[in-house]
Design an enzyme around this catalytic site. Structure first.
Site, mmCIF file in Angstrom:
data_model
loop_
_atom_site.group_PDB
_atom_site.id
_atom_site.type_symbol
_atom_site.label_atom_id
_atom_site.label_comp_id
_atom_site.label_asym_id
_atom_site.label_seq_id
_atom_site.Cartn_x
_atom_site.Cartn_y
_atom_site.Cartn_z
ATOM 1 N N SER A 192 69.774 142.733 60.140
ATOM 2 C CA SER A 192 70.413 142.186 58.945
ATOM 3 C C SER A 192 69.464 142.303 57.751
ATOM 4 C CB SER A 192 70.852 140.740 59.205
ATOM 5 O OG SER A 192 71.699 140.257 58.190
ATOM 6 N N ASP B 272 81.844 144.144 62.095
ATOM 7 C CA ASP B 272 80.903 143.295 61.355
ATOM 8 C C ASP B 272 81.575 142.769 60.088
ATOM 9 O OD1 ASP B 272 78.752 142.368 59.645
ATOM 10 O OD2 ASP B 272 77.362 143.488 60.896
ATOM 11 N N HIS C 77 78.809 139.643 63.226
ATOM 12 C CA HIS C 77 77.465 140.001 62.773
ATOM 13 C C HIS C 77 76.395 139.293 63.600
ATOM 14 C CE1 HIS C 77 74.563 141.554 59.898
ATOM 15 N NE2 HIS C 77 74.053 140.335 59.751
#
Length: 385
Positions: free
Chosen positions: A124, A271, A305
Site C-alpha cells: 500500500s 481492491d 485491500h
C-alpha cells in the site's frame, strides 16, 4: 539523505536485529504510514513507551516482520516520508529508502558488508516507497546489492489513486496525499494555500497533526478535488502546476527508472482502495523497459485491500527467501492469477499453518470478507469535519 529534488536532508531508519541474526543479509521493510503527522513516523511509533495509541493496522504489518525476524534477517525500517512528512511522494520515498539501506550497511555494529544482499518489501503506502526504491536503485543506489523488490496494493499512479479515493470511504488518504505532496513541493504549497477553503485549511491542519486511523475516521466520503476543499478544486488535477508534479509520480513512465533486480507485484482484482489497472500497467511498462516482473492478481472476490496484504504474507516471505538463495525468477513479464494465496503446497510444506491460522483469525475477527469489518468500523465511528 536528500529530498525528491536532491536537496540535502536528514531522516532516520530503525534497525531490528534478531537474536539469531544472519549477519550477511538485510531486509528493507517499508511499512505504510499513510499520514503526515510527526508522531506517525515508525521510528517513534515502534519504540517502547511511545505515546502513540495502539494502531491495529500496524499490528497487521508486524505479522510479516515477525516472520522475517524469526528467519534471522536483520531489518531496516526507514522513515521514508522525510522531515516534511510527505506522504505520497514516491521519488522522495525511494531516495530516502535507499539512503536508509546505505546507512544500515555502513553501521559497523551490525557487521554487515557494503555488498550484503538486500531485499525490499512494502504494501500500500509502503509500496509507493518500495516501487520507487526499485525504480531509482540503478541510478541512485547502484552500490547496493539489490536482490529483489516486493510490493502489493501498489499506488503506481498518484493521479489515478487520488481520483479513486476521492469522495469514497477511504477519501482520508486523498486528504493526506494532497497534503503530503504539497508540503514536499514549495511552489505547489504556495499556490495551494491561498486557494484552500476554511474546510480545506482545517483538513490540512488535521492531516499534519494526526495519523492514519484518526484521519480515516475524520474524513470519509470527502470531496477533496472539489470546491468544498479548494477554490477551483474541481479542476485541481488539470492545473499545470499540479500535472507537472504528478507526471513524475508514475511508476514505469520513464525507461531510466527501470528496476534491474526481480520485481514481485501482487494486487487484489477487487481492491477498493488502490487502482488495480494502474499497478498492472506499471509492471507491464517496467517489463517493456527490460525489467523482470512477476505480477500476481488475486481473484478471490472477497479479497479487499487489507485482506490481500494479509493473505500474501507467506508469498512475500517466500520471495525474500528465494531472492537471498538466488533461485530462478521469470524473465520479462509474467502474469499469474491466484484465487487464495494461502491455499498452496509451499505453505503446507514449510509448516506455516500457525501463521495461516493467525491470518485467518485476523481476517475473520477484524477485517471480514471484502474488508467489511473495517468499512463498517469507519462508518460507525466517523467524526465528520
Amino acid at each position: 539523505t536528500g529530498t525528491h529534488e536532491s536537496d540535502p536532508a536528514v531522516t532516520a531508519t530503525t534497525v531490528l536485529v534478531p537474536y539469531n541474526a544472519k549477519r550477511d543479509k538485510l531486509v528493507n521493510a517499508l511499512t505504510y504510514v499513510d499520514a503526515d503527522g510527526s508522531e506517525c513516523a515508525l521510528s517513534y511509533t515502534i519504540r517502547k513507551g511511545s505515546n502513540f495509541p495502539g494502531d491495529i493496522v500496524e499490528d497487521y504489518q508486524l505479522l510479516l516482520l515477525q516472520q522475517v525476524l524469526e528467519a534471522g534477517y536483520i531489518v531496516t525500517l526507514p522513515d521514508y516520508e522525510g522531515k516534511n512528512r510527505a506522504f505520497g511522494v514516491g521519488p522522495l520515498a525511494g531516495r530516502q529508502s535507499l539512503d536508509g539501506i546505505k546507512a544500515t550497511l555502513n553501521f559497523d555494529r551490525l557487521n554487515l558488508k557494503a555488498n550484503s544482499p538486500v531485499v525490499t518489501t512494502g504494501y500500500s503506502g509502503g509500496a509507493i516507497a518500495s516501487g520507487w526504491t526499485a525504480a531509482l536503485q540503478p541510478s541512485y543506489g547502484s552500490s547496493i546489492n539489490a536482490k529483489g523488490f516486493a510490493m502489493g496494493g501498489t499506488p503506481a499512479n498518484m493521479t489515478g489513486t487520488l481520483l479513486k479515493l476521492d469522495n469514497g470511504l477511504f477519501s482520508a488518504f486523498a486528504v493526506a496525499g494532497v497534503t503530503g505532496i504539497a508540503y514536499a513541493n514549495d511552489d505547489l504549497l504556495a499556490w495551494l494555500t491561498p486557494r484552500l477553503t476554511a474546510k480545506g485549511r482545517r483538513a490540512v491542519e488535521f492531516a499534519r497533526t494526526h495519523c492514519l486511523v484518526s484521519t480515516l475516521l475524520r474524513y470519509p466520503f470527502s470531496r477533496v478535488v472539489s470546491e468544498d476543499f479548494i477554490r477551483g478544486g474541481t479542476h485541481l488535477l488539470e492545473e499545470p502546476i499540479v500535472t507537472n508534479i504528478l507526471k513524475d509520480y508514475v511508476m514505469g513512465a520513464k525507461k531510466s527508472q527501470t528496476p534491474t533486480a526481480p520485481v514481485y507485484m501482487y494486487h487484489g482484482r477487487n481492491d477498493e482502495v488502490i487502482p488495480y489497472h494502474d499497478a498492472l500497467k506499471a509492471g507491464q511498462m517496467w517489463a517493456e523497459h527490460g525489467a523482470d516482473v512477476l505480477f500476481q492478481t488475486d481473484t478471490f472476490p472477497l479479497l479487499g485491500h487489507a485482506t490481500t496484504e494479509l493473505v500474501n504474507v507467506p508469498n512475500v516471505l517466500f520471495f525474500i527467501q528465494d531472492r537471498f538463495a538466488d533461485k530462478s525468477f521469470p524473465k520479462g513479464f509474467r502474469h499469474e492469477y491466484i484465487n487464495n494465496p494461502l491455499d498452496s503446497a509451499r505453505v503446507r510444506e514449510q509448516a506455516l499453518q500457525t501463521l495461516v491460522d493467525q491470518i485467518q483469525n485476523i481476517v475473520g475477527d477484524q477485517i471480514g470478507p471484502n474488508d467489511r469489518a473495517i468499512r463498517e468500523h469507519i462508518r460507525a465511528h466517523a467524526r465528520h469535519a
